[in-house]
Write a protein that holds these residues in place. Sequence first.
Motif, mmCIF file in Angstrom:
data_model
loop_
_atom_site.group_PDB
_atom_site.id
_atom_site.type_symbol
_atom_site.label_atom_id
_atom_site.label_comp_id
_atom_site.label_asym_id
_atom_site.label_seq_id
_atom_site.Cartn_x
_atom_site.Cartn_y
_atom_site.Cartn_z
ATOM 1 N N LEU A 90 0.831 -1.207 0.000
ATOM 2 C CA LEU A 90 0.000 0.000 0.000
ATOM 3 C C LEU A 90 0.864 1.253 0.000
ATOM 4 O O LEU A 90 0.597 2.212 -0.740
ATOM 5 C CB LEU A 90 -0.933 -0.009 1.214
ATOM 6 C CG LEU A 90 -1.821 1.228 1.414
ATOM 7 C CD1 LEU A 90 -2.704 1.475 0.194
ATOM 8 C CD2 LEU A 90 -2.677 1.067 2.672
ATOM 9 N N ASN A 91 1.898 1.258 0.801
ATOM 10 C CA ASN A 91 2.791 2.422 0.862
ATOM 11 C C ASN A 91 3.498 2.654 -0.472
ATOM 12 O O ASN A 91 3.735 3.804 -0.870
ATOM 13 C CB ASN A 91 3.814 2.255 1.984
ATOM 14 C CG ASN A 91 3.187 2.394 3.355
ATOM 15 O OD1 ASN A 91 2.132 3.031 3.513
ATOM 16 N ND2 ASN A 91 3.801 1.798 4.360
ATOM 17 N N LYS A 94 1.149 4.361 -2.739
ATOM 18 C CA LYS A 94 0.985 5.764 -2.341
ATOM 19 C C LYS A 94 2.199 6.614 -2.718
ATOM 20 O O LYS A 94 2.099 7.849 -2.759
ATOM 21 C CB LYS A 94 0.781 5.864 -0.825
ATOM 22 C CG LYS A 94 -0.550 5.349 -0.315
ATOM 23 C CD LYS A 94 -0.588 5.463 1.205
ATOM 24 C CE LYS A 94 -1.927 4.998 1.780
ATOM 25 N NZ LYS A 94 -1.930 5.083 3.269
ATOM 26 N N SER A 95 3.326 5.965 -2.983
ATOM 27 C CA SER A 95 4.599 6.680 -3.095
ATOM 28 C C SER A 95 4.766 7.475 -4.384
ATOM 29 O O SER A 95 5.605 8.370 -4.461
ATOM 30 C CB SER A 95 5.768 5.695 -2.956
ATOM 31 O OG SER A 95 5.788 4.790 -4.067
ATOM 32 N N LYS A 97 2.590 9.026 -8.162
ATOM 33 C CA LYS A 97 1.304 9.268 -8.806
ATOM 34 C C LYS A 97 0.870 8.062 -9.625
ATOM 35 O O LYS A 97 -0.292 7.674 -9.624
ATOM 36 C CB LYS A 97 1.399 10.510 -9.702
ATOM 37 C CG LYS A 97 0.061 10.919 -10.302
ATOM 38 C CD LYS A 97 0.176 12.212 -11.103
ATOM 39 C CE LYS A 97 -1.175 12.590 -11.704
ATOM 40 N NZ LYS A 97 -1.081 13.839 -12.506
ATOM 41 N N LEU A 114 -3.442 5.428 -7.444
ATOM 42 C CA LEU A 114 -4.227 5.150 -6.239
ATOM 43 C C LEU A 114 -5.337 6.186 -6.021
ATOM 44 O O LEU A 114 -6.400 5.853 -5.469
ATOM 45 C CB LEU A 114 -3.310 5.094 -5.019
ATOM 46 C CG LEU A 114 -3.867 4.332 -3.803
ATOM 47 C CD1 LEU A 114 -4.133 2.884 -4.160
ATOM 48 C CD2 LEU A 114 -2.903 4.407 -2.628
ATOM 49 N N ASN A 115 -5.135 7.413 -6.464
ATOM 50 C CA ASN A 115 -6.154 8.450 -6.289
ATOM 51 C C ASN A 115 -7.429 8.173 -7.083
ATOM 52 O O ASN A 115 -8.453 8.832 -6.857
ATOM 53 C CB ASN A 115 -5.592 9.821 -6.689
ATOM 54 C CG ASN A 115 -4.616 10.358 -5.671
ATOM 55 O OD1 ASN A 115 -4.629 9.958 -4.509
ATOM 56 N ND2 ASN A 115 -3.744 11.263 -6.095
#
Length: 422
Positions: A90-91, A94-95, A97, A114-115
């Motif tokens: 998950l990280n 997120k790291s 775009k 992820l957004n």
Amino acid sequence: MSTTEQMVANLFRKLLPGCIVLESNYYPIGSSLKNCAENDLIVIFDDHIFIIEVKAGSYTYTSPVYDIDSHMSSLKTLVGKADSQAVRTLNYLKSSKIAKIYDKNKNEKFSIILNDYIEIATFCITLDNFNEFAAKAEKISFLTLNDTTIAISIDDLRVYQNYFESPSRFLHYIKQRKRAAKNDRLSLNDELDHLGMYIEHNVYSITANNMAEGKLHWHGFRENLDEYFSSLFNGLGGVKKPEQEIPTRLIEILDLLDKNSIKNRSSLAIYLLDLASDAREELSSQIDYMLQRQVEVGRMLISSTFGDVRYSLLCHQDSLKKLTDDYVRDYILSTMVINQEESRLELHLHFSKDKRLTDLEFRYWSDSDIPSQRIEELKVKGEEYAESRIMSYKRQKGLKKIGRNEKCPCGSGLKYKKCHGR
């Protein structure tokens, strides 16, 4: 890929038909592909993304009374380690775009933004069924699990697959299950108790919050499910499947969302399933009322709700002229301005001549969509629409006057005497 991971992947394919399942995934640790971390499964369905780690190790069978260290070690290995691996993935997502996913040969196979996803969940799924511990894993003091993590066994996942026939309702349950994992007031014995409590109370973490103070232990919610699954296993039949009460019109909407690839359909389904029983009934009744009333008056209407549940409903019928986009937009924005709302759902339902639902569109409006230069104009329009709602309410209820202590039908939430009765 291991047999256990393949089983889990196939169960998600049955629960979420048409979903994307990424298996045996690799991604770089740092900026180079020389060192890569591995993830078992990523499941993508509409605006949901699930990050899954599967553990096939054996859970200790000794009694915790005599060997508590062995139990703690098993939980740390099967759940704690899986959670840390899922969080690491998950990280990584997120790291950046655009996060790239690779196969074992370091060939790029998928990109994730992820957004783009509204709901994210991490799963720790074990081959062994240690249900009484798994259902409470999120709250065991020596395990520190991520807020998005659900710890279950593969047998629990099979129960989901045998119970849920609708992707929308499965996703809604997962959202409530995540909430329950973070609620310190909920202590349930196993996964079927979670499912049973969901069936009984829907947003069941709120039910727990509304009870007396302190941690509460909930029992007996799996009994109807046990009876139902037992009848299926024994081939007896005749036992009704335990389900939430959902009005027919709402089922129509959910079925349409399940069968069509409408973008962000899951967010609408979850919004509707979050509604309390009375709000669900109100929506269903209002649809039937509008379909009848619109034919009587020969024009389309807009029905709006206010307070915690805020939507504007439009029912399209072939015999009626469609309202213009500008009119609908100004109606919604002016309603938001005059009631100082942060958001509102615009929901369009299309019906055939025999009043069957054939299509839908929707949009979520936020206060950031309101043009600052039009605020005063929209306030005037909003007041006009409010007066119109009051007149419509009187006609619908057959009233000449509205009680001064009743809520004002304009939607402000104030008593009539402090609003339009002044």
